[in-house]
Design a protein around this motif. Structure first.
Motif, mmCIF file in Angstrom:
data_model
loop_
_atom_site.group_PDB
_atom_site.id
_atom_site.type_symbol
_atom_site.label_atom_id
_atom_site.label_comp_id
_atom_site.label_asym_id
_atom_site.label_seq_id
_atom_site.Cartn_x
_atom_site.Cartn_y
_atom_site.Cartn_z
ATOM 1 N N THR A 46 11.839 1.053 -3.957
ATOM 2 C CA THR A 46 10.669 1.931 -3.982
ATOM 3 C C THR A 46 9.724 1.500 -5.097
ATOM 4 O OG1 THR A 46 12.223 3.669 -3.377
ATOM 5 C CG2 THR A 46 9.974 4.342 -3.843
ATOM 6 N N ARG A 47 10.325 1.162 -6.213
ATOM 7 C CA ARG A 47 9.547 0.735 -7.362
ATOM 8 C C ARG A 47 8.720 -0.507 -7.003
ATOM 9 N NH1 ARG A 47 9.327 1.856 -12.489
ATOM 10 N NH2 ARG A 47 8.728 0.195 -13.891
ATOM 11 N N LYS A 48 9.366 -1.415 -6.309
ATOM 12 C CA LYS A 48 8.689 -2.641 -5.898
ATOM 13 C C LYS A 48 7.541 -2.313 -4.951
ATOM 14 C CE LYS A 48 11.749 -5.968 -5.282
ATOM 15 N NZ LYS A 48 12.709 -6.727 -4.442
ATOM 16 N N ALA A 49 7.803 -1.379 -4.035
ATOM 17 C CA ALA A 49 6.778 -1.000 -3.059
ATOM 18 C C ALA A 49 5.586 -0.354 -3.750
ATOM 19 C CB ALA A 49 7.380 -0.052 -2.025
ATOM 20 N N VAL A 50 5.883 0.492 -4.737
ATOM 21 C CA VAL A 50 4.791 1.140 -5.469
ATOM 22 C C VAL A 50 3.973 0.086 -6.204
ATOM 23 C CG1 VAL A 50 4.241 2.690 -7.384
ATOM 24 C CG2 VAL A 50 5.983 3.347 -5.723
ATOM 25 N N ARG A 51 4.680 -0.843 -6.854
ATOM 26 C CA ARG A 51 3.986 -1.879 -7.600
ATOM 27 C C ARG A 51 3.102 -2.711 -6.666
ATOM 28 N NH1 ARG A 51 7.612 -4.251 -12.005
ATOM 29 N NH2 ARG A 51 8.973 -3.970 -10.254
ATOM 30 N N ARG A 52 3.642 -2.993 -5.475
ATOM 31 C CA ARG A 52 2.867 -3.768 -4.515
ATOM 32 C C ARG A 52 1.631 -2.985 -4.083
ATOM 33 N NH1 ARG A 52 6.985 -5.918 -1.182
ATOM 34 N NH2 ARG A 52 6.943 -3.997 -0.015
ATOM 35 N N HIS A 53 1.816 -1.700 -3.855
ATOM 36 C CA HIS A 53 0.683 -0.874 -3.445
ATOM 37 C C HIS A 53 -0.359 -0.820 -4.565
ATOM 38 C CE1 HIS A 53 -1.308 2.391 -1.150
ATOM 39 N NE2 HIS A 53 -1.739 2.710 -2.353
ATOM 40 N N LEU A 54 0.097 -0.635 -5.785
ATOM 41 C CA LEU A 54 -0.820 -0.580 -6.921
ATOM 42 C C LEU A 54 -1.593 -1.889 -7.049
ATOM 43 C CD1 LEU A 54 1.298 1.200 -9.697
ATOM 44 C CD2 LEU A 54 -0.554 2.158 -8.346
ATOM 45 N N GLY A 55 -0.919 -2.980 -6.720
ATOM 46 C CA GLY A 55 -1.571 -4.284 -6.789
ATOM 47 C C GLY A 55 -2.701 -4.409 -5.787
ATOM 48 N N GLY A 56 -2.587 -3.719 -4.655
ATOM 49 C CA GLY A 56 -3.589 -3.884 -3.614
ATOM 50 C C GLY A 56 -4.521 -2.703 -3.444
ATOM 51 N N CYS A 57 -4.286 -1.617 -4.180
ATOM 52 C CA CYS A 57 -5.105 -0.418 -3.974
ATOM 53 C C CYS A 57 -5.750 -0.001 -5.288
ATOM 54 C CB CYS A 57 -4.246 0.708 -3.419
ATOM 55 S SG CYS A 57 -5.148 2.237 -3.203
#
Ligand SMILES: [Zn+2]
Length: 119
Positions: free
Chosen positions: A24-35
């Protein structure tokens, strides 16, 4: 695992606290990177948490809130009460003066009429 902005902002606190599972942490980080929206939100959240001495997870001590609020409330209500008091005094003084003048005026008119009728 993809995430929408609602979920990311909802779990920003858990992310900040490091309470998310690695995926989940990775997914959040990925989302933060693109949003940009969520990045901005998280940046503000992080700043808020760093500058605030109270953690959002541990609510402010009850008595500390009530003390501050009580003092504020007393201050405000004291001011309001004083202002209301002077408003009432001012209004009743105006009404009183007005009715006294009206009474005097009526009495004068009455007496004048009475005298003119007698003579
Ligand atoms: Zn987003």
């Amino acid at each position: 695992m993809s995430m929408n902005c609602k979920i990311v902002t909802d779990i920003a606190e858990l992310y900040y606290e490091g309470l998310l599972s690695p995926e989940t942490r990775k997914a959040v980080r990925r989302h933060l990177g693109g949003c940009q929206h969520c990045r901005e939100y998280y940046r503000q959240y992080e700043r808020l948490r760093k500058t605030s001495k109270h953690s959002a997870l541990q609510p402010m001590p009850e008595d500390e809130i009530s003390e501050t609020e009580k003092r504020l409330y007393v201050n405000i209500s004291e001011k309001l009460r004083r202002r209301r008091f002077w408003n009432i005094v001012g209004t009743s003084a105006a009404i009183g003066a007005g009715s006294v003048m009206l009474t005097i005026g009526l009495l004068l008119t009455y007496h004048k009429n009475g005298h003119s009728a007698e003579s």
